[in-house]
Design a protein around this motif. Sequence first.
Motif: not given
Length: 186
Positions: A3-4, A6-8, A10-11, A14, A55
């Motif tokens: 999950r971490e 995937r978040r990294v 995505r960040d 972006y 964020d």
Amino acid sequence: MAREDRRVERDRDYFESLYREHYGRVLLFAIRRTDPQTARDVAAETFLAAWRRLDTVPRAKALAWLYTVARNTINNELRGRTRRTRLDERLHAQPADSAPDLADDVSERLDALRLLESLPPKDREALQLVEWDDLDLTTAAHVAGCSPATFRVRLHRARRRLVAADEAAHRPPTPTQQLITDEALS
């Protein structure tokens, strides 16, 4: 852990899209307000702040957020320069150099810039945001840190003051001013 990751990812995606889409405009925004090297530093600092606070970057108004950060960075740089200049003057105990007389070789661009510089900072900023950076009133108001209504009034007054300054600059000297100039030259 996945999950971490995937978040990294995505960040990073972006941020990269933000950078590709807006870097050129942020750099131009800064170049119009300072020298090219400082402008590059301002753009870099702006995107560093965006990465650190990714964020908090509003996706719908990312450019306005970036312009606001760039504006604040430029203002901080200018304040720092002012402090360094004052310190330098005290250390060297020399009077500040006077501005060079550009009256002999002035182009239209320098005339326009001089007129713009004669305006109060908020007037300059309003004109630059709308005319140079081609922002709509709502976005420009957000960057300037005021409401759209306040910004609209500020812009109207800035345009009036610019016209008045231009008219004053192109008026022939009064006989008294001419006499003072003639005496100063003799």
